[in-house]
Design an enzyme around this catalytic site. Structure first.
Site, PDB file in Angstrom:
ATOM      1  N   ASP A   1      35.725  36.855  48.073  1.00  0.00           N
ATOM      2  CA  ASP A   1      36.698  37.929  48.298  1.00  0.00           C
ATOM      3  C   ASP A   1      36.016  39.134  48.949  1.00  0.00           C
ATOM      4  O   ASP A   1      35.319  39.901  48.285  1.00  0.00           O
ATOM      5  CB  ASP A   1      37.333  38.308  46.944  1.00  0.00           C
ATOM      6  CG  ASP A   1      38.360  39.430  47.053  1.00  0.00           C
ATOM      7  OD1 ASP A   1      38.537  39.967  48.169  1.00  0.00           O
ATOM      8  OD2 ASP A   1      38.982  39.761  46.038  1.00  0.00           O
TER       9      ASP A   1
ATOM     10  N   LYS B   1      39.231  54.378  46.528  1.00  0.00           N
ATOM     11  CA  LYS B   1      38.768  53.379  45.555  1.00  0.00           C
ATOM     12  C   LYS B   1      37.235  53.376  45.447  1.00  0.00           C
ATOM     13  O   LYS B   1      36.688  53.052  44.402  1.00  0.00           O
ATOM     14  CB  LYS B   1      39.268  52.000  45.984  1.00  0.00           C
ATOM     15  CG  LYS B   1      39.086  50.905  44.951  1.00  0.00           C
ATOM     16  CD  LYS B   1      39.782  49.643  45.422  1.00  0.00           C
ATOM     17  CE  LYS B   1      39.576  48.462  44.501  1.00  0.00           C
ATOM     18  NZ  LYS B   1      40.310  47.295  44.996  1.00  0.00           N
TER      19      LYS B   1
ATOM     20  N   GLU C   1      40.368  40.723  40.841  1.00  0.00           N
ATOM     21  CA  GLU C   1      41.019  40.287  42.082  1.00  0.00           C
ATOM     22  C   GLU C   1      40.796  38.798  42.399  1.00  0.00           C
ATOM     23  O   GLU C   1      41.766  38.085  42.662  1.00  0.00           O
ATOM     24  CB  GLU C   1      40.581  41.194  43.235  1.00  0.00           C
ATOM     25  CG  GLU C   1      41.296  42.537  43.164  1.00  0.00           C
ATOM     26  CD  GLU C   1      40.558  43.692  43.813  1.00  0.00           C
ATOM     27  OE1 GLU C   1      39.584  43.434  44.553  1.00  0.00           O
ATOM     28  OE2 GLU C   1      40.950  44.843  43.588  1.00  0.00           O
TER      29      GLU C   1
ATOM     30  N   ASP D   1      48.171  45.198  43.596  1.00  0.00           N
ATOM     31  CA  ASP D   1      46.840  45.109  44.191  1.00  0.00           C
ATOM     32  C   ASP D   1      46.538  46.487  44.773  1.00  0.00           C
ATOM     33  O   ASP D   1      47.071  46.863  45.810  1.00  0.00           O
ATOM     34  CB  ASP D   1      46.834  44.031  45.285  1.00  0.00           C
ATOM     35  CG  ASP D   1      45.514  43.999  46.067  1.00  0.00           C
ATOM     36  OD1 ASP D   1      44.591  44.766  45.726  1.00  0.00           O
ATOM     37  OD2 ASP D   1      45.421  43.197  47.019  1.00  0.00           O
TER      38      ASP D   1
END
Lengths: 612, 239
Positions: free
Chosen positions: A189, A69, A167, A8
């Site tokens: 999420d 990211k 994810e 992850d």
């Protein structure tokens, strides 16, 4: 069978997990913590990643990279509004953002690769085997460029990325395996930098994604920012100090905003404390949960739009959802839970740790790919529509969003002019009518045989693979011959560049290794100097004058060598010290041995007396 | 003469290729896997979506059974289960999965299913009108004018939009009702189609019945698209 790990790669934290028999497990660090902060610090002594790097955020803000990211698969224009918040300098080259540290520039995949390498080493240490294959998770709403950038990061880190997986779907795998969840579920999420909503149907081991939506620019980072803005304004109003100009204090402010937000998930009121720049005192204020919720409400409301769209695309109403699952650290906020409950009409739950569940799911997917698990299968979708630009800048849609992947579409191309030898094709991703309003993915030139207009027939196949990444191939229908297509990504590294970065990564690794050797030699030198000084203090009387002088001069030489950059010189000085102190150590050993024996007798006696 | 011979030979070759295992060259008797060497076989690209999912060419579908079949076939073909196999097998798995996914998506949705069937059978439909009937066309044109007016007016802060907005909203309701009626008629035609389709011996009257059903479906589908687009436009502009 080589082991495949699940990773992850998060905006704020990253984790690595593996299958321990039939149960997924996250690899813990030496301190027992499973999360590695996604922070990379470029120090004078080399590269530092994770917890240690996080300390450099304040000490060394211009050389410490966080939230990389957010830059993956992006151009500079995409992040313009955020640039002032970042302490490092960004520029663009070949459609890819570069982060300038000193006289070097790094692409986001290179920085992500450094985090991946840290995770890889952690797993290798824990499992005692070399790790070369991985499944890496990405936000479901990541576009093709962002997925490709993640894949590139894996390659640069020396990992074969067998699958890019979404994810929220990864999280659903963990729930399916560990909680035996069935029915229609919504996975909400909210991570450090991105938001995803996925609606899935779980039935007899099949995990079918019905629809997904999201916002790749909405997460904990943004919540921290609105909180931090309040502190910055206070400080400006009360002290006349513009804290934005102080990169190190801005980092303290950002970290304090994050801590305050976390504390207010449990407490109703908390105190904010910040040191002002240049020792001008301390800023203090109270913040209540109500105030926090007022500040963050509009951001959290922003996540509900994508939820409604996903429901609509799935052809469902909130009443059709059996369970709502929360993933990501930001879902610990009571306000998030309340808003999600109000939307879906049922209390959401997070039975599995919302920080770890994505990594656990990635490990399960890795097990499926290696043939370990065969009863579970994920059927995921592509989050965005794919099309090509036609005459007049209008998009002709080829693959609709929320189409199950892998999927393909074919399109026939011909010429408009006699003897025309090529046709330019522009691929786009997005939901808008006009090409300019969508995300440019790539361009390529289709070769045409020189024939009268309209005669050539080239069939192009656009295939989105199970990673959600586009592959293009072309075939001349008249001759049946296939044609290789060199697709140039609009926001991505070229293959050559990735190759070069893999090479550089080995060079960096060599530099890192040198840096680490130097640090280790220096530490050892320091330890030996301290230990010898201490021993001299205790047992100087055991030595002859000649011995004492020899030891002292070798120590002085080591002390000088310690400050150089040459780890070999330090090592040889360490050996010299060891050599001249050898006899001294023996003498000490004898003495301490005698003492130890005496102590032992003493302790035995006490033990006996206790036993009696 | 030469030409004809060439064509017929290539056709035989094609059939040979299809009935032979790419791996062990034995005759493939199994449906998706070779019975000799158990290697996955490519689905024929010429196969229609009904055949792909093992269904007769009918419009009424048991969606539960369809879903089960899709899941079962996904388990046979999905790339996840071919990660450790050879490149050829992985390519076949990718192609089969992509075809299967498209087939399922098309047949799952009744409107797309009907559109696909009409396209499949198009060869047998004569004289299909490809533009909307005059009354619908005029209605849409006048609506588009209203929408244009509304957009222009809403950019001026002082304009009073209430009346125009109310009209557009009522138009929207009318059109949505119309769309529902079209869909209900379409689903009636599903049954008609299925009834004539299952006849074992197609007579001339059955053939002409099929043609008229297909023609009506195509018109309905095309008109429905016009109506749906303008409804979407209305929703986007007026809300």
């Amino acid at each position: 069978m080589t082991r495949i790990v699940g990773i992850d790669l998060g905006t704020t934290n990253s984790l690595i997990a593996y299958m321990d028999g039939t149960t997924p497990a996250v690899v813990p660090g030496r301190n027992g913590r499973t999360m590695v902060p996604s922070v990379v610090a470029m120090t004078d002594n080399g590269l530092i990643v994770g917890d240690a790097a996080k300390e450099h955020l304040v000490r060394n803000p211009e050389r410490t990279i966080y939230s990389v990211k957010r830059f993956m698969g992006k151009g500079l224009a995409d992040v313009q509004s955020e640039v002032p918040y970042f302490p490092y300098t960004l520029h663009e080259q070949g459609g890819v953002i570069r982060i300038r540290i000193g006289d070097k520039s790094y692409s986001p995949p290179q920085i992500s690769a450094m985090i991946l390498k840290e995770l890889k080493q952690r797993a290798e240490g824990h499992l005692g085997e070399s790790i070369t294959k991985a499944v890496i998770t990405v936000p479901a709403y990541f576009n093709d460029s962002q997925r490709q950038a993640t894949k590139d990061a894996g390659m640069i880190a020396g990992l074969e990325v067998l699958r890019i997986i979404n994810e929220p779907t990864a999280a659903s795998l963990a729930y399916g395996l560990q909680e035996r969840t069935q029915g229609t579920i919504a996975v909400y999420d909210l991570g450090g930098g991105t938001f995803d909503i996925s609606i899935l149907k779980l039935k007899n081991g099949i995990f079918e994604v019905l629809a997904t939506n999201g916002d790749t620019h909405l997460g904990g980072d943004d919540l921290d920012r609105v909180i931090g803005d309040v502190f910055a304004k206070d400080i400006r109003d009360q002290y006349g100090i513009d804290i934005v100009l102080h990169a190190d204090d801005m980092q303290s402010l950002r970290l304090e905003a994050e801590r305050v937000k976390i504390r207010l998930s449990d407490d109703f009121k908390t105190t904010v404390t910040l040191n002002l720049p240049n020792g001008k005192g301390q800023y203090r204020r109270d913040l209540t949960r109500d105030q926090l919720e007022e500040l963050t409400l509009s951001l959290i409301e922003r996540s509900l739009g994508p939820c409604r769209l996903a429901l609509k695309d799935a052809g469902l109403t909130p009443a059709d959802i059996d369970e709502v699952v929360l993933v990501g650290g930001s879902t610990r906020m009571p306000l998030v839970r309340r808003r999600v409950e109000a939307l879906f009409g049922k209390p959401p739950h997070s039975n599995l740790n919302p920080d770890e569940v994505v990594a656990l799911g990635a490990a399960i997917q890795a097990d499926i790919l290696s043939g370990g698990t065969t009863d579970m299968l994920l059927l995921d979708v592509t989050p965005l529509s794919l099309g090509i630009e036609t005459m007049g800048g209008v998009v002709s849609s080829l693959i609709r969003r929320n189409t199950t992947i892998p999927t393909s579409a074919k399109e026939m191309f011909t010429t408009y002019v006699d003897g025309q030898t090529s046709v330019d094709i522009h691929i786009l991703q997005g939901e808008r009518e006009l090409a300019g309003d969508n995300r440019s993915l790539a361009r390529f030139q289709l070769k045409m045989p020189p024939l009268p207009a309209g005669v050539p027939r080239i069939e192009v196949t656009f295939l989105i693979d199970a990673n959600g990444i586009l592959n293009v191939s072309a075939r001349d229908v008249r001759t049946g011959s296939t044609q290789s297509v060199a697709v140039k990504p609009s926001y991505g590294l070229s293959d050559d560049e990735v190759e070069r970065m893999i090479g550089e990564s080995f060079k960096f690794a060599a530099e890192d290794f040198k840096a680490r050797q130097l640090i280790e030699a220096r530490n050892e030198a320091e330890a030996i100097i301290q230990a010898t000084d201490k021993a001299l203090g205790q047992g100087k009387q055991l030595l002859t004058t000649g011995e004492l002088t020899a030891i002292k001069s070798s120590l002085a030489a080591l002390d000088t060598a310690r400050l150089t950059e040459d780890h070999k010189a330090i090592r040889s000085r360490i050996q010299a010290v060891e050599k001249v102190t050898h006899h001294f150590a023996e003498l000490l050993m004898d003495t301490s041995l005698k003492e130890a024996l005496q102590n032992k007798k003493l302790s035995e006696m006490t033990e006996h007396s206790q036993g009696a | 003469m030469d030409q004809v011979a060439k064509v017929s030979r290539s056709r035989t070759e094609l059939q040979m290729a299809r009935s032979m295992c790419w791996h062990c060259q034995s005759e493939v008797a199994g449906e998706y896997f070779c019975e000799q060497c158990v290697k996955v076989q490519p689905l024929s690209k010429d196969q229609d979506y009904f055949t792909c999912l093992g269904l007769p060419r009918l419009l009424t579908i048991d969606t539960n059974a369809l879903e089960n079949k899709f899941y079962e076939m996904s388990r046979s073909f999905h790339p996840d289960f071919y990660q450790t196999k050879t490149d050829i097998e992985r390519t076949i798995s990718l192609g089969n999965s992509a075809l299967l996914n498209t087939a399922y998506r098309t047949l799952k949705d009744p409107v797309q299913r009907a559109e696909y069937l009409v396209r499949l059978e198009a060869g047998s439909v004569k004289e299909i009108r490809n533009h909307p009937p005059a009354d619908l066309f005029e209605e849409i044109l006048s609506l588009q004018d209203d929408l244009e007016e509304f957009r222009a007016a809403s950019s001026q802060p002082s304009a009073d939009l209430t009346q125009l907005q109310a009209k557009l909203q009522s138009d929207r309701e009318t059109l949505e009702q119309r769309q529902r009626e079209m869909e209900s008629r379409l689903f009636d035609l599903f049954e008609t189609w299925d009834r004539v389709q299952i006849q074992a011996q197609p007579t001339e009257s059955i053939r002409s019945k099929k043609e008229s059903v297909l023609k009506e479906m195509r018109e309905l589908l095309s008109n429905r698209t016009y109506v749906r687009n303008i409804v979407n436009d209305l929703v986007a502009t007026v809300g």
